[in-house]
Motif scaffolding. Structure first.
Motif, PDB file in Angstrom:
ATOM      1  N   GLN A 418       8.169   9.519   0.862  1.00 21.47           N
ATOM      2  CA  GLN A 418       7.315   8.925   2.493  1.00 21.47           C
ATOM      3  C   GLN A 418       7.147   9.319   3.545  1.00 21.47           C
ATOM      4  O   GLN A 418       6.245   9.010   3.176  1.00 21.47           O
ATOM      5  N   ASN A 421       3.858  11.066   2.193  1.00 19.72           N
ATOM      6  CA  ASN A 421       2.429   9.300   2.497  1.00 19.72           C
ATOM      7  C   ASN A 421       2.900   9.228   3.872  1.00 19.72           C
ATOM      8  O   ASN A 421       0.740   9.094   5.012  1.00 19.72           O
ATOM      9  N   THR A 422       3.772   9.066   4.905  1.00 20.71           N
ATOM     10  CA  THR A 422       3.287   9.187   6.391  1.00 20.71           C
ATOM     11  C   THR A 422       2.707  10.277   7.006  1.00 20.71           C
ATOM     12  O   THR A 422       1.974  10.206   7.677  1.00 20.71           O
ATOM     13  N   LEU A 424       0.520  12.120   4.774  1.00 16.54           N
ATOM     14  CA  LEU A 424      -0.999  11.327   4.410  1.00 16.54           C
ATOM     15  C   LEU A 424      -1.546  10.056   5.730  1.00 16.54           C
ATOM     16  O   LEU A 424      -2.706   9.986   6.519  1.00 16.54           O
ATOM     17  N   GLU A 425      -0.560   9.352   6.410  1.00 15.43           N
ATOM     18  CA  GLU A 425      -1.018   8.343   6.867  1.00 15.43           C
ATOM     19  C   GLU A 425      -1.598   8.600   8.107  1.00 15.43           C
ATOM     20  O   GLU A 425      -2.867   8.181   8.402  1.00 15.43           O
ATOM     21  N   SER A 486      -9.301   5.404   1.408  1.00 12.78           N
ATOM     22  CA  SER A 486      -7.399   6.633   1.485  1.00 12.78           C
ATOM     23  C   SER A 486      -6.757   4.667   1.799  1.00 12.78           C
ATOM     24  O   SER A 486      -5.787   4.682   1.751  1.00 12.78           O
ATOM     25  N   ARG A 487      -7.875   4.472   2.826  1.00 13.10           N
ATOM     26  CA  ARG A 487      -6.688   2.916   3.296  1.00 13.10           C
ATOM     27  C   ARG A 487      -6.613   2.061   2.038  1.00 13.10           C
ATOM     28  O   ARG A 487      -5.800   1.783   1.704  1.00 13.10           O
ATOM     29  N   SER A 489      -6.072   3.119  -0.895  1.00 11.65           N
ATOM     30  CA  SER A 489      -4.890   3.596  -1.547  1.00 11.65           C
ATOM     31  C   SER A 489      -3.626   3.141  -1.456  1.00 11.65           C
ATOM     32  O   SER A 489      -2.566   3.647  -2.003  1.00 11.65           O
ATOM     33  N   ARG A 490      -4.104   3.282  -0.142  1.00 13.10           N
ATOM     34  CA  ARG A 490      -2.168   3.080   0.289  1.00 13.10           C
ATOM     35  C   ARG A 490      -1.645   1.933   1.060  1.00 13.10           C
ATOM     36  O   ARG A 490      -0.386   2.028   0.994  1.00 13.10           O
ATOM     37  N   GLU A 492      -0.811  -1.881   1.267  1.00  2.30           N
ATOM     38  CA  GLU A 492      -0.294  -2.567   0.433  1.00  2.30           C
ATOM     39  C   GLU A 492      -0.869  -4.228   0.120  1.00  2.30           C
ATOM     40  O   GLU A 492      -1.559  -4.819   0.905  1.00  2.30           O
TER      41      GLU A 492
END
Lengths: 658, 147
Positions: A418, A421-422, A424-425, A486-487, A489-490, A492
């Motif tokens: 997480q 991920n954060t 990466l975001e 990339s959006r 991939s991330r 939902e």
């Protein structure tokens, strides 16, 4: 009751009944005989009396005759007459009484004519006296005829009386014998009956005792079973070792007389023994859960100077070496033994798991009570079961611990992921914001330079400025595409039923400008089939596909695009298809077979930017987007004819609505 | 071009962007005065008429706010949230003008009451077009509320 016992009691009762029956029969027989005898005796006496009466009546008649003969007074004839009237009555009586005796009947037969003759003689003399007077009668009397007849009569009566006397004697004897026999028989029978009753009583008493004993044993065994059952249940209900041990010692103390019961569990690797169960909870030093060093002594009111050691466990654990082990004053034995009563009335049983000793069960009895073999047996059984239960519990606890550890690790990993991920975001956000600012400055100020200082710059300078501006713009497109990728991939993606007809016409509408510029011809074969997808992503995917189809055509060729859909047949023919394949066919430059896989990768370009501008991300976005929606994408292409791109998405069920 | 009274408040920390936007305004021939603040805190002070911005003659209340999201001190979202809670300022039209194309940023801005969301284009000509459109839409066509 056992069968044998039951049979024996029945036999005894049958015998008793038989004896009673015999008793009744014998009694009846004897009483009947006695009554019969008595009747015969009475009969004989009656015969004797009747004989006497008859004789005395005859004498009365004679006496009356004599008196009349002598006096001539008729007053003497009255008793004579009454005697005469009675005499035949007596004879008749005798006839009846002796009807069962032949010899007496014979005598009666002799007697009767004699009586008749006597009576005739008497009558003759009386007649003579009346007619001819005393002398004539006297002559007859003196002839002694009457006396002779009378003597004969007396003789026969005496004979008869004698016979009856003999009979009487015989019957009296018979009666007394019969009474004696009856008494004897009855006594014997009574004794026999008494013995039989005593026997039955003994049998029943013995059976009752046995039953009581069996009942008590049954109760104990039920309690035993209950304990073992409880331990079993504890295993099944996933209780902790401590709960299992506590429940076992509490129940054991209830069944086996002891002051205290302890369950210790060895942890040899840690050099400790842990108190898992203690029936008396008050002992502070041996609180449940407490850990005691295995090698060093500890003193306790319950275990005075007891030392637990881990040495020689294997040898002491074997059945053949029941070491006695009260451990005093830091002597060095092991506290294990095989259930030997110790000096302090302490029993220690090892808890074994296969061949290893995992702990022990200790019972401390009071001095006054010794444990019976049955108590030992119960304790042993509980110890065995406890060992299994504890082993199970430990295994389960270890398993749970592992599971918890695993869960912790998963949580940790998830947190790491997480955080990654954060990050990466944040990175994406930063790229989106900050990387474009300098681009805007480059582009904007180059443009300003070209506008405001155009006259200062020569041709080369102007060209440079244009190149800077163009490069900045290309970089911006690149960043935008990368961000889009990339959006994808991330994000939902919430999948919903989508009507492909309206979605495709929407995409075509959006691309209207490009279509017009290139004069492209697009044919959609309606109806297309509805699918399950993420709307925004699908729009992006189709936009990219159509853009490619419009873009990658040889110069001077009008782009011709055809879009249609088909339900994909399943591997099993009978199963309904659940995938829809959407085709986008173009008349473009085509892709050589060796490049057909490469084109879906990020930054893969087959052509120079000058010929076909682009970032090389478009098809990567197509593939990523379709895969995120649970679909597949592919291409069939022939470099000289064109390409047919396809994407497969889950079909909509007829039940689901758009 | 009709010249409108009032001013546009530009909340923007990047001096390059400020310069380019000002240039775009000039190129688009906009007569409307522009006030510039370079952080969120300053924007709040300006709008509240507090601190250095207490003089409303020098710093008049704007008729349109161009708001960047990524700002020092207070973010654009925070300024927007604050603004919508001010009874006297809540109707002020706010156009977010930022680099972010992230859906999260866009949705949050609308949730907080942004009237429009524009992404800064890299091409300067596109920026000029945007400014022209802004002028046409917000200053000419749009009916301004009373504050």
């Amino acid at each position: 009751m056992s069968k044998i016992l039951h049979r024996r009691i029945t036999l005894y009762f049958a015998l008793g009944l038989a004896v009673l029956g015999i008793n009744v029969a014998v009694s009846y027989y004897h009483i009947i005989r006695l009554v019969h005898n008595n009747a015969l005796v009475t009969h004989s006496q009656e015969v004797i009396i009747t004989l006497e009466r008859m004789l005395s009546t005859l004498k009365d008649a004679e006496t009356g005759q004599r008196g009349y003969l002598l006096t001539g007074s008729s007053s003497y004839l009255q008793p004579y007459n009454s005697a005469i009237a009675q005499i035949y009555q007596r004879v008749e009586q005798l006839q009846t009484l002796t009807s069962d005796n032949a010899s007496q009947q014979q005598r009666l037969a002799i007697l009767q004519p004699l009586i008749n003759e006597k009576l005739r003689e008497l009558d003759q003399t009386i007649q003579l006296r009346q007619t001819r007077g005393l002398a004539a009668a006297k002559q007859v009397v003196l002839s002694d005829r009457g006396k002779r007849v009378m003597d004969q009569i007396r003789g026969i009566v005496a004979q008869m009386q004698q016979e009856e006397e003999v009979l009487l004697e015989l019957r009296s004897q018979q009666s007394s014998t019969s009474i004696q026999q009856t008494t004897l028989a009855l006594s014997l029978i009574a004794i026999l009956t008494l013995l039989l009753l005593l026997g039955v009583y003994a049998l029943i008493t013995r059976d009752l005792t046995r039953r009581k004993r069996a009942e008590a044993a049954l109760q104990r065994s039920a309690q035993r079973l209950a304990i073992l059952h409880d331990i079993d249940r504890a295993i099944l209900e996933a209780h902790s070792s401590i709960e299992i041990a506590q429940s076992a010692v509490a129940r054991l103390c209830y069944l086996v007389p002891c002051r205290q019961a302890l369950v210790l569990c060895y942890h040899f690797d840690a050099g400790e023994a842990q108190v898992l169960g203690n029936s008396s909870n008050g002992q502070a030093s041996l609180a449940v859960g407490a850990r005691l060093p295995l090698s060093s002594g500890f003193s306790d009111p319950v275990l005075p100077n007891l030392v637990l050691t881990s040495g020689d466990v294997s040898t002491n654990g074997s059945q053949s070496l029941p070491t006695t082990t009260v451990i005093k004053d830091n002597a060095r034995p092991v506290s294990l033994s095989n259930g030997v009563d110790l000096g302090e009335n302490c029993v220690t049983l090892p808890l074994r798991s296969e061949n290893t000793v995992i702990g022990e069960l200790k019972l401390f009895g009071s001095r006054l009570v010794t444990l019976t073999p049955e108590h030992r047996e119960i304790t042993q059984e509980v110890a065995n079961q406890l060992a299994i239960a504890l082993e199970q519990a430990q295994l389960r606890e270890r398993l749970q611990q592992n599971a918890t550890e695993l869960e912790c690790r998963v949580l940790e990993r998830t947190a790491q992921l997480q955080s990654a991920n954060t990050e990466l975001e944040a990175f994406g956000y930063s790229v989106s914001h900050d990387l474009r600012a300098p681009l805007r400055a480059m582009q904007g100020f180059t443009q300003a330079l070209m506008e405001d200082y155009n006259d200062v710059l020569d041709g080369v300078g102007q060209d440079y400025a244009r190149r800077i501006s163009k490069a900045a713009q290309r970089m911006d497109v690149l960043i935008e595409d990368l961000l889009a990728y990339s959006r994808l991939s991330r994000a939902e993606l919430e999948l919903k039923p989508i009507d492909l007809d309206s979605l495709v016409s929407e995409v075509i509408a959006q691309l209207e400008l490009e279509i017009r510029q290139r004069q492209a011809q697009i044919i959609v074969v309606n109806p297309l089939l509805p699918v399950i997808a993420h709307r925004v992503t699908l729009v992006q995917v189709l936009t990219n596909l159509l853009m490619n189809a419009i873009k990658f055509v040889a110069s001077g060729v009008q782009p011709q695009i055809k879009i249609w859909a088909e339900a994909r047949p399943e591997a099993r023919p009978e199963a309904p298809p659940h995938q829809v394949r959407l085709w986008v066919q173009d008349n473009g430059i085509g892709i050589a077979p060796e490049h057909q896989e490469r084109i879906f990768r990020v930054f893969e370009r087959l052509h120079g930017v000058e010929t076909y501008p682009g970032t090389g991300i478009g098809l990567a976005i197509v593939r990523k987007g379709v895969e995120r929606m649970g679909g597949q994408v592919g291409v069939e292409s022939n470099p000289s004819v064109g390409s047919r791109f396809w994407l497969e998405l889950p079909k909509i069920n007829t039940r689901e609505r758009l | 071009m009709p010249s409108m009274p009032g001013a546009v408040l530009l909340v923007e920390d990047d001096p390059n962007d400020v310069l380019l936007i000002q240039r775009a305004f000039t190129k688009a021939n906009l007569q409307v005065p522009m006030q510039v603040v370079d952080n969120g805190e300053a924007a709040v002070l300006y709008l509240a008429g507090a601190g250095d911005y207490s003089d409303r003659d020098q710093h008049p209340l704007p008729i349109l706010i161009l708001l960047d999201l990524k700002l020092p001190c207070r973010s654009g979202h925070e300024v927007l949230a604050w603004l919508r809670q001010q009874p006297s300022l809540r109707r002020l039209p706010v156009v977010v003008l930022t680099s972010s194309q992230e859906m999260g940023d866009i949705n949050r801005a609308y949730d907080l009451g942004a009237n429009s969301y524009l992404v800064k284009p890299v091409a300067f000509n596109a920026l000029t077009e945007i400014v022209k459109t802004l002028d046409l839409y917000w200053m000419s066509l749009n009916q301004a509320p009373t504050l």
